[in-house]
Design a protein around this motif. Structure first.
Motif, short mmCIF file in Angstrom:
data_model
loop_
_atom_site.label_atom_id
_atom_site.label_comp_id
_atom_site.label_asym_id
_atom_site.label_seq_id
_atom_site.Cartn_x
_atom_site.Cartn_y
_atom_site.Cartn_z
N ILE A 64 66.95 1.04 -37.21
CA ILE A 64 66.06 1.22 -36.07
C ILE A 64 65.19 2.46 -36.27
O ILE A 64 64.08 2.52 -35.77
CB ILE A 64 66.87 1.30 -34.76
CG1 ILE A 64 67.68 0.02 -34.59
CG2 ILE A 64 65.97 1.50 -33.57
CD1 ILE A 64 68.65 0.06 -33.45
N GLY A 65 65.68 3.42 -37.04
CA GLY A 65 64.89 4.60 -37.35
C GLY A 65 63.64 4.27 -38.14
O GLY A 65 62.64 4.98 -38.06
N ALA A 66 63.65 3.20 -38.90
CA ALA A 66 62.45 2.75 -39.60
C ALA A 66 61.64 1.79 -38.74
O ALA A 66 60.42 1.72 -38.86
CB ALA A 66 62.82 2.07 -40.91
N LEU A 67 62.30 1.07 -37.86
CA LEU A 67 61.59 0.11 -37.01
C LEU A 67 60.83 0.77 -35.86
O LEU A 67 59.80 0.27 -35.44
CB LEU A 67 62.57 -0.92 -36.45
CG LEU A 67 63.15 -1.89 -37.47
CD1 LEU A 67 64.17 -2.80 -36.82
CD2 LEU A 67 62.06 -2.70 -38.12
N ALA A 68 61.33 1.90 -35.36
CA ALA A 68 60.67 2.56 -34.23
C ALA A 68 59.25 3.02 -34.59
O ALA A 68 58.30 2.70 -33.87
CB ALA A 68 61.52 3.72 -33.72
N HIS A 105 60.05 5.55 -43.99
CA HIS A 105 61.23 5.97 -44.76
C HIS A 105 61.85 7.24 -44.15
O HIS A 105 63.07 7.37 -44.09
CB HIS A 105 60.85 6.21 -46.22
CG HIS A 105 61.99 6.63 -47.07
ND1 HIS A 105 63.02 5.78 -47.41
CD2 HIS A 105 62.30 7.82 -47.63
CE1 HIS A 105 63.90 6.43 -48.16
NE2 HIS A 105 63.48 7.68 -48.30
N GLY A 106 61.02 8.16 -43.71
CA GLY A 106 61.53 9.38 -43.10
C GLY A 106 62.32 9.09 -41.83
O GLY A 106 63.34 9.72 -41.56
N GLY A 107 61.84 8.13 -41.02
CA GLY A 107 62.58 7.74 -39.82
C GLY A 107 63.93 7.13 -40.17
O GLY A 107 64.94 7.38 -39.50
N TYR A 115 63.94 8.04 -31.37
CA TYR A 115 63.25 6.77 -31.59
C TYR A 115 61.89 6.76 -30.88
O TYR A 115 60.90 6.28 -31.43
CB TYR A 115 64.10 5.60 -31.09
CG TYR A 115 65.35 5.35 -31.89
CD1 TYR A 115 65.43 5.64 -33.24
CD2 TYR A 115 66.47 4.83 -31.28
CE1 TYR A 115 66.58 5.41 -33.96
CE2 TYR A 115 67.63 4.59 -32.00
CZ TYR A 115 67.67 4.88 -33.33
OH TYR A 115 68.81 4.65 -34.05
N PHE A 116 61.86 7.29 -29.66
CA PHE A 116 60.60 7.34 -28.93
C PHE A 116 59.60 8.25 -29.65
O PHE A 116 58.42 7.90 -29.78
CB PHE A 116 60.83 7.82 -27.49
CG PHE A 116 59.59 7.86 -26.66
CD1 PHE A 116 59.01 6.69 -26.20
CD2 PHE A 116 58.98 9.07 -26.36
CE1 PHE A 116 57.85 6.72 -25.45
CE2 PHE A 116 57.82 9.11 -25.61
CZ PHE A 116 57.26 7.94 -25.15
N GLY A 117 60.08 9.40 -30.12
CA GLY A 117 59.20 10.30 -30.86
C GLY A 117 58.69 9.68 -32.15
O GLY A 117 57.51 9.86 -32.51
N LEU A 118 59.54 8.92 -32.82
CA LEU A 118 59.11 8.23 -34.04
C LEU A 118 58.07 7.15 -33.73
O LEU A 118 57.14 6.94 -34.52
CB LEU A 118 60.31 7.63 -34.76
CG LEU A 118 61.21 8.61 -35.49
CD1 LEU A 118 62.50 7.93 -35.94
CD2 LEU A 118 60.49 9.21 -36.68
N GLY A 126 51.10 7.51 -46.22
CA GLY A 126 51.53 8.19 -45.00
C GLY A 126 52.39 7.28 -44.12
O GLY A 126 53.41 7.72 -43.56
N SER A 127 51.98 6.03 -44.01
CA SER A 127 52.76 5.07 -43.21
C SER A 127 54.15 4.84 -43.82
O SER A 127 55.16 4.88 -43.11
CB SER A 127 52.02 3.74 -43.10
OG SER A 127 50.78 3.91 -42.46
N ALA A 128 54.19 4.61 -45.12
CA ALA A 128 55.47 4.37 -45.78
C ALA A 128 56.35 5.61 -45.71
O ALA A 128 57.58 5.50 -45.52
CB ALA A 128 55.24 3.97 -47.24
#
Length: 173
Positions: free
Chosen positions: A108-112, A98-100, A60-63, A92-94
């Protein structure tokens, strides 16, 4: 042979009063009573009540750091090559959001990365004391902010992460 006829039948019909006996193969009979003297286990939590996982926290921190870098690059690209740069920056942002989500399998993978993106964009919006700021024109600023926000919300609120057909052994054809 028994000397009392009928005694075995009566005993078979009578309710059982002694404790559980081992059945076939030495196993205790199934029932509602616990089989061991161990205390009942508390179920493990899920979501925010689950125990913290250090690897997931690092992800999450890396994301979030990647979100900050994508926001910085997107800000520069969208201001330099409007309107094509805006499309590249939002894509790129999207893609990162989505990748997170797919990488971690959680919202939370998308929110980080979205948090890192928002913090960086707002810091770049604050400008300098001389009055300059990174964004080129107001239309690009509004579209970049709204588009990035919409992409973050869409990626964070999808109901499920799509599953690959090959993961289940199906070819997908």
């Amino acid at each position: 042979m028994s000397t009392n006829p009928g005694k075995g039948r009566d005993r078979a019909r009578a309710p059982r009063t002694d404790g559980p006996r081992a059945g076939a193969r030495g196993k205790a009979p199934s029932g509602n009573a616990p089989h061991t003297n161990a205390p009942p286990r508390v179920p493990e939590g899920t979501g925010f009540t689950a125990r913290p996982n250090p690897a997931r926290i690092a992800a999450y921190f890396g994301l979030a750091v990647l979100g900050a870098l994508v926001a910085l690059a997107g800000t520069l690209v969208q201001a330099a090559w409007f309107p094509g740069g805006l499309i590249v920056a939002l894509t790129g942002s999207a893609g990162l959001f989505h990748g997170g989500r797919v990488l971690t399998g959680t919202q939370i993978g998308a929110l980080a990365p979205a948090v890192g993106w928002f913090v960086t964009v707002f810091l770049l919006l604050s400008g300098r004391p001389e009055g300059d700021y990174v964004f080129g024109d107001e239309l690009g600023l509004v579209l970049f902010m709204l588009g990035g926000t919409a992409a973050a919300v869409m990626c964070a609120t999808t109901s499920r992460v799509p599953q690959s057909a090959t993961r289940n052994g199906r070819s997908g054809i």
